[in-house]
Design a protein around this motif. Structure first.
Motif, short mmCIF file in Angstrom:
data_model
loop_
_atom_site.label_atom_id
_atom_site.label_comp_id
_atom_site.label_asym_id
_atom_site.label_seq_id
_atom_site.Cartn_x
_atom_site.Cartn_y
_atom_site.Cartn_z
N LEU A 13 98.09 -6.07 25.55
CA LEU A 13 97.78 -6.97 26.89
C LEU A 13 97.06 -8.33 26.37
CD1 LEU A 13 97.69 -7.44 29.95
CD2 LEU A 13 95.66 -6.08 29.99
N GLN A 14 96.00 -7.67 25.43
CA GLN A 14 95.12 -9.06 24.74
C GLN A 14 95.92 -10.10 24.05
OE1 GLN A 14 91.84 -9.93 25.41
NE2 GLN A 14 92.55 -11.76 24.37
N SER A 15 96.90 -9.44 23.27
CA SER A 15 97.85 -10.07 22.60
C SER A 15 98.72 -10.98 23.26
CB SER A 15 98.80 -9.14 21.65
OG SER A 15 99.81 -10.07 20.64
N SER A 16 99.18 -10.43 24.48
CA SER A 16 100.19 -11.11 24.98
C SER A 16 99.52 -12.19 25.87
CB SER A 16 100.76 -10.24 26.35
OG SER A 16 101.54 -9.15 25.80
N TYR A 17 98.10 -12.06 26.40
CA TYR A 17 97.36 -13.09 27.03
C TYR A 17 96.75 -13.99 25.95
CZ TYR A 17 93.05 -15.42 29.04
OH TYR A 17 92.32 -16.15 29.40
N ASP A 18 96.79 -13.79 24.80
CA ASP A 18 96.45 -14.87 23.58
C ASP A 18 97.71 -15.89 23.35
OD1 ASP A 18 93.97 -13.76 23.49
OD2 ASP A 18 94.49 -12.65 21.41
N GLN A 19 98.70 -15.10 23.46
CA GLN A 19 100.27 -15.77 23.47
C GLN A 19 100.35 -17.00 24.46
OE1 GLN A 19 102.03 -15.95 20.67
NE2 GLN A 19 103.72 -17.24 21.65
N LEU A 20 99.91 -16.37 25.76
CA LEU A 20 100.36 -17.26 26.74
C LEU A 20 99.37 -18.26 26.92
CD1 LEU A 20 101.53 -17.72 29.61
CD2 LEU A 20 99.92 -16.33 30.77
N GLN A 21 97.94 -18.04 26.37
CA GLN A 21 96.68 -19.42 26.29
C GLN A 21 97.41 -20.15 25.25
OE1 GLN A 21 93.10 -17.30 25.57
NE2 GLN A 21 92.49 -18.39 27.18
N ALA A 22 97.77 -19.80 24.20
CA ALA A 22 98.44 -20.75 23.07
C ALA A 22 99.41 -21.50 23.56
CB ALA A 22 98.96 -19.80 21.82
#
Length: 70
Positions: A13-22
């Motif tokens: 979930l954190q990885s997906s969130y980081d990707q969306l932020q990027a």
């Protein structure tokens, strides 16, 4: 084991969130994600850091140092 499954889900979930932020940051700046990653790596290197997580910790420490009452 529930805790390891929950931990794995949290990491994903954190990885997906980081990707969306990027994606959002790159779009706001009018650059590609790869360009954003390139610039971020250069910034981390200049600060002696290796990853975004270290950069976040660095910023928090800097804020605490410069604003000790907060």
């Amino acid at each position: 084991d529930y805790s390891s499954a929950a931990n794995a889900a949290t990491v994903k979930l954190q990885s997906s969130y980081d990707q969306l932020q990027a994606q959002m940051q790159a779009q706001q700046l009018g650059i590609t994600e790869n360009t954003l990653k390139y610039h971020n790596k250069n910034i981390y290197s200049k600060l002696g850091l290796k990853a975004r997580k270290e950069a976040v910790q660095f910023i928090r420490l800097e804020k605490k140092y410069h604003n000790p009452e907060t």
